[in-house]
Design a protein around this motif. Structure first.
Motif, PDB file in Angstrom:
ATOM      1  N   ALA A 180       0.829  -1.207   0.000  1.00 32.40           N
ATOM      2  CA  ALA A 180       0.000   0.000   0.000  1.00 32.40           C
ATOM      3  C   ALA A 180       0.862   1.255   0.000  1.00 32.40           C
ATOM      4  O   ALA A 180       0.558   2.231  -0.702  1.00 32.40           O
ATOM      5  N   ASP A 181       1.939   1.238   0.769  1.00 31.91           N
ATOM      6  CA  ASP A 181       2.823   2.407   0.838  1.00 31.91           C
ATOM      7  C   ASP A 181       3.426   2.714  -0.528  1.00 31.91           C
ATOM      8  O   ASP A 181       3.550   3.891  -0.909  1.00 31.91           O
ATOM      9  N   SER A 182       3.772   1.673  -1.278  1.00 33.63           N
ATOM     10  CA  SER A 182       4.339   1.887  -2.617  1.00 33.63           C
ATOM     11  C   SER A 182       3.299   2.468  -3.560  1.00 33.63           C
ATOM     12  O   SER A 182       3.617   3.300  -4.414  1.00 33.63           O
ATOM     13  N   VAL A 183       2.036   2.045  -3.401  1.00 28.46           N
ATOM     14  CA  VAL A 183       0.960   2.590  -4.241  1.00 28.46           C
ATOM     15  C   VAL A 183       0.781   4.076  -3.966  1.00 28.46           C
ATOM     16  O   VAL A 183       0.677   4.893  -4.895  1.00 28.46           O
ATOM     17  N   PHE A 184       0.725   4.443  -2.689  1.00 25.39           N
ATOM     18  CA  PHE A 184       0.589   5.858  -2.332  1.00 25.39           C
ATOM     19  C   PHE A 184       1.757   6.676  -2.887  1.00 25.39           C
ATOM     20  O   PHE A 184       1.559   7.760  -3.460  1.00 25.39           O
ATOM     21  N   VAL A 195       6.537  16.019  -1.311  1.00 29.19           N
ATOM     22  CA  VAL A 195       6.205  15.511   0.022  1.00 29.19           C
ATOM     23  C   VAL A 195       7.400  15.677   0.956  1.00 29.19           C
ATOM     24  O   VAL A 195       8.504  15.224   0.661  1.00 29.19           O
ATOM     25  N   LYS A 196       7.186  16.340   2.086  1.00 28.14           N
ATOM     26  CA  LYS A 196       8.244  16.524   3.082  1.00 28.14           C
ATOM     27  C   LYS A 196       8.409  15.289   3.957  1.00 28.14           C
ATOM     28  O   LYS A 196       9.520  14.906   4.312  1.00 28.14           O
ATOM     29  N   ALA A 197       7.300  14.685   4.321  1.00 33.73           N
ATOM     30  CA  ALA A 197       7.305  13.474   5.133  1.00 33.73           C
ATOM     31  C   ALA A 197       5.967  12.779   4.918  1.00 33.73           C
ATOM     32  O   ALA A 197       4.963  13.423   4.595  1.00 33.73           O
ATOM     33  N   SER A 198       5.954  11.464   5.073  1.00 34.40           N
ATOM     34  CA  SER A 198       4.712  10.726   4.860  1.00 34.40           C
ATOM     35  C   SER A 198       4.650   9.535   5.796  1.00 34.40           C
ATOM     36  O   SER A 198       5.662   9.107   6.361  1.00 34.40           O
ATOM     37  N   TYR A 199       3.438   9.006   5.937  1.00 35.55           N
ATOM     38  CA  TYR A 199       3.224   7.898   6.863  1.00 35.55           C
ATOM     39  C   TYR A 199       2.031   7.088   6.389  1.00 35.55           C
ATOM     40  O   TYR A 199       0.973   7.643   6.077  1.00 35.55           O
ATOM     41  N   THR A 200       2.188   5.766   6.326  1.00 35.90           N
ATOM     42  CA  THR A 200       1.098   4.854   5.988  1.00 35.90           C
ATOM     43  C   THR A 200       0.762   4.014   7.209  1.00 35.90           C
ATOM     44  O   THR A 200       1.655   3.411   7.813  1.00 35.90           O
ATOM     45  N   GLY A 201      -0.499   3.991   7.582  1.00 32.18           N
ATOM     46  CA  GLY A 201      -0.894   3.261   8.784  1.00 32.18           C
ATOM     47  C   GLY A 201      -2.123   2.410   8.552  1.00 32.18           C
ATOM     48  O   GLY A 201      -2.953   2.691   7.678  1.00 32.18           O
ATOM     49  N   ALA A 202      -2.243   1.357   9.350  1.00 32.62           N
ATOM     50  CA  ALA A 202      -3.410   0.475   9.289  1.00 32.62           C
ATOM     51  C   ALA A 202      -4.634   1.193   9.855  1.00 32.62           C
ATOM     52  O   ALA A 202      -4.522   2.001  10.785  1.00 32.62           O
ATOM     53  N   LEU A 209      -7.245  -2.193   4.611  1.00 37.54           N
ATOM     54  CA  LEU A 209      -7.512  -0.801   4.249  1.00 37.54           C
ATOM     55  C   LEU A 209      -6.442   0.069   4.902  1.00 37.54           C
ATOM     56  O   LEU A 209      -6.291   0.064   6.130  1.00 37.54           O
ATOM     57  N   TRP A 210      -5.726   0.822   4.053  1.00 38.03           N
ATOM     58  CA  TRP A 210      -4.604   1.608   4.537  1.00 38.03           C
ATOM     59  C   TRP A 210      -4.854   3.093   4.356  1.00 38.03           C
ATOM     60  O   TRP A 210      -5.531   3.511   3.415  1.00 38.03           O
ATOM     61  N   ARG A 211      -4.305   3.866   5.267  1.00 35.25           N
ATOM     62  CA  ARG A 211      -4.482   5.314   5.271  1.00 35.25           C
ATOM     63  C   ARG A 211      -3.113   5.967   5.172  1.00 35.25           C
ATOM     64  O   ARG A 211      -2.179   5.587   5.876  1.00 35.25           O
ATOM     65  N   HIS A 212      -3.009   6.971   4.314  1.00 34.79           N
ATOM     66  CA  HIS A 212      -1.734   7.635   4.076  1.00 34.79           C
ATOM     67  C   HIS A 212      -1.855   9.112   4.405  1.00 34.79           C
ATOM     68  O   HIS A 212      -2.822   9.774   4.012  1.00 34.79           O
ATOM     69  N   VAL A 213      -0.883   9.624   5.157  1.00 35.20           N
ATOM     70  CA  VAL A 213      -0.812  11.064   5.425  1.00 35.20           C
ATOM     71  C   VAL A 213       0.510  11.567   4.869  1.00 35.20           C
ATOM     72  O   VAL A 213       1.559  10.937   5.063  1.00 35.20           O
ATOM     73  N   ALA A 214       0.464  12.678   4.156  1.00 33.70           N
ATOM     74  CA  ALA A 214       1.662  13.240   3.525  1.00 33.70           C
ATOM     75  C   ALA A 214       1.741  14.723   3.838  1.00 33.70           C
ATOM     76  O   ALA A 214       0.789  15.475   3.579  1.00 33.70           O
ATOM     77  N   LEU A 215       2.857  15.130   4.405  1.00 29.54           N
ATOM     78  CA  LEU A 215       3.069  16.532   4.768  1.00 29.54           C
ATOM     79  C   LEU A 215       3.647  17.279   3.571  1.00 29.54           C
ATOM     80  O   LEU A 215       4.698  16.906   3.044  1.00 29.54           O
ATOM     81  N   ILE A 220      -1.608  18.957   4.789  1.00 30.28           N
ATOM     82  CA  ILE A 220      -1.431  17.516   4.961  1.00 30.28           C
ATOM     83  C   ILE A 220      -2.443  16.790   4.084  1.00 30.28           C
ATOM     84  O   ILE A 220      -3.649  17.024   4.168  1.00 30.28           O
ATOM     85  N   LEU A 221      -1.943  15.908   3.226  1.00 30.03           N
ATOM     86  CA  LEU A 221      -2.798  15.130   2.339  1.00 30.03           C
ATOM     87  C   LEU A 221      -3.165  13.810   3.004  1.00 30.03           C
ATOM     88  O   LEU A 221      -2.319  13.158   3.629  1.00 30.03           O
TER      89      LEU A 221
END
Length: 344
Positions: A180-184, A195-202, A209-215, A220-221
Motif C-alpha cells: 500500500a505504501d508503494s501505491v501511495f 512531500v516533506k514526510a509521509s506515513y502509511t498506517g493500518a 484498508l490503509w491510510r496515508h498522510v503526507a506533509l 497535509i494530504l
C-alpha cells in the motif's frame, strides 16, 4: 497494543519458555510480566499532562529496560521462587523475551515506542498494525486457552501454534503495508506533489484498508487504499487538510504545544472548537460518519486542548456512537461498498 493483546502475548511466550517447570502457572506469570511495561501509567498521578505524554512508552519500553530490567527481574524471580525449578539462565532469557516481544509489537502501530529512552525521545513506529486487531490477538488467545485445558503432555504445541499464526499475520501485515505504501508513493509522484514526510498506517482492526498522510507545503494530504477493493489503475483522491498554524502561533514555545508537535512528528492540525484551540494527531485517523464529509466536520481520535497553561494538555474524547458510525464507514470503504469516493 491493547492490554489484552499484551497479556496474551506474554502468557504465550512464558508458556513456550517455561511450560515444563511451571506448567499452567507460566500463563499467569507471563500475562503479568507481559503487561508490566504498560504499568508506567501508575506514575501518571505524579506527572502533569505534558510529562505523561513523554513518559508513556518511554523508559519502560526502551531496550535498556528490556535487557537490564529483564535480567534483573529474572534473577529476582529465580532467587525468590524458582531456584529449584528452572535454571537462572532460562529464567532470564524467558523474561527478556517476554519484555522484548511487548516492546516489539508496540512499535508496529502508530503510537511510537521510545527504544532509546531516556537518551532519545524518538518514537519508532511502523504502522503495519492498528492498536487493537482481533486477527492478531485471536490466535494467541485460542492457543493459550487450548493449551491451558489440554490434558495431554503436549499442550505447549497449541501455544506454539498460536504464536506461529499470529506471527504469520504480522508478516502479512508488513507485506500489505509495504504494498500500500508503494501505491501511495507512486501516485503522489505521478501527481508531482512535493512531500516533506509521509506515513502509511493500518485502519482500525484490519490490515487491508490503509491510510496515508503526507506533509506538503500546501497542507497535509490524506488518502485511502484498499488492497481488496481498489485497483492499481484507480486514482487515489487525496484530501488536503490545513494545519491552521496561525491558531497556535500565540502558544508557540509552550511545553504543551511542543509536546504535541513532537508526539505527532509534525502531522498535526489545529482547530478552534467552541472557543477552545485543539491540536490533533492526524496519523491516528479521523472519524467520518459520512464518506464525503469535509475536514471541517471530522473528529479525531487523538486531540488535545491548548491553553495558556503550558503544563495543561487535556485530551478531548470522542463519542462511542460517532466511533461506531465511523468504523461502519471504514468497513464500507474497505469492501468497496462506497462507490462515490470523491473524498474517500
Amino acid at each position: 497494543m491493547d492490554s489484552i493483546t499484551q497479556a496474551a502475548l506474554g502468557a504465550a511466550v512464558a508458556h513456550a519458555a517455561w511450560h515444563k517447570p511451571l506448567g499452567r502457572k507460566a500463563f499467569l506469570w507471563g500475562a503479568f510480566f507481559g503487561t508490566l511495561p504498560d504499568l508506567d501509567v501508575v506514575f501518571f498521578p505524579f506527572l502533569d499532562d505534558v510529562q505523561q505524554l513523554y513518559w508513556h512508552r518511554g523508559e519502560s519500553h526502551s531496550i535498556f529496560f528490556v535487557l537490564i530490567g529483564g535480567a534483573l527481574l529474572g534473577a529476582l524471580m529465580w532467587s525468590v521462587r524458582w531456584r529449584t525449578k528452572i535454571s537462572l539462565q532460562r529464567v532470564m532469557v524467558g523474561m527478556v523475551l517476554i519484555l522484548a516481544t511487548h516492546v516489539l509489537i508496540d512499535c508496529f502501530n502508530i503510537y511510537g515506542t521510545q527504544f532509546l529512552a531516556p537518551f532519545s525521545r524518538f518514537g519508532f513506529s511502523l504502522g503495519n498494525l492498528f492498536i487493537i486487531d482481533p486477527l492478531y490477538t485471536g490466535p494467541l488467545l485460542l492457543g493459550i486457552t487450548a493449551a491451558a485445558f489440554s490434558r495431554s503432555g503436549h499442550g505447549y504445541r497449541f501455544t506454539w501454534a498460536g504464536l506461529a499464526v499470529s506471527s504469520l499475520y504480522v508478516l502479512f501485515s508488513l507485506v500489505s503495508h509495504a504494498y500500500a505504501d508503494s501505491v501511495f508513493s507512486r501516485q503522489l509522484e505521478a501527481k508531482q506533489i512535493g512531500v516533506k514526510a509521509s506515513y502509511t498506517g493500518a485502519t482500525p482492526m484490519n490490515t487491508l484498508l490503509w491510510r496515508h498522510v503526507a506533509l506538503t507545503d500546501s497542507g497535509i494530504l490524506i488518502g485511502y487504499f484498499s488492497v481488496v477493493a481498489d485497483s492499481l489503475e484507480e486514482e487515489i483522491e487525496f484530501v488536503t487538510v490545513q494545519k491552521n498554524e496561525a491558531l497556535i502561533a500565540p502558544y508557540r514555545g509552550q511545553r504543551n504545544v511542543e509536546a504535541v508537535d513532537w508526539f505527532s512528528n509534525g502531522f498535526w492540525v489545529a482547530e478552534e472548537l467552541d472557543g477552545v484551540i485543539t491540536m490533533a494527531d492526524l496519523r491516528f485517523g479521523e472519524l467520518r460518519t459520512d464518506p464525503n464529509d469535509p475536514p471541517e466536520k471530522w473528529q479525531y481520535i487523538f486531540a488535545w486542548e491548548i491553553s495558556d497553561d503550558p503544563d495543561s494538555l487535556p485530551q478531548r474524547s470522542v463519542s462511542l456512537k460517532e466511533s461506531r458510525k465511523a468504523i461502519d464507514t471504514l468497513w464500507a470503504r474497505l469492501t468497496g461498498d462506497i462507490r462515490e469516493r470523491s473524498q474517500f
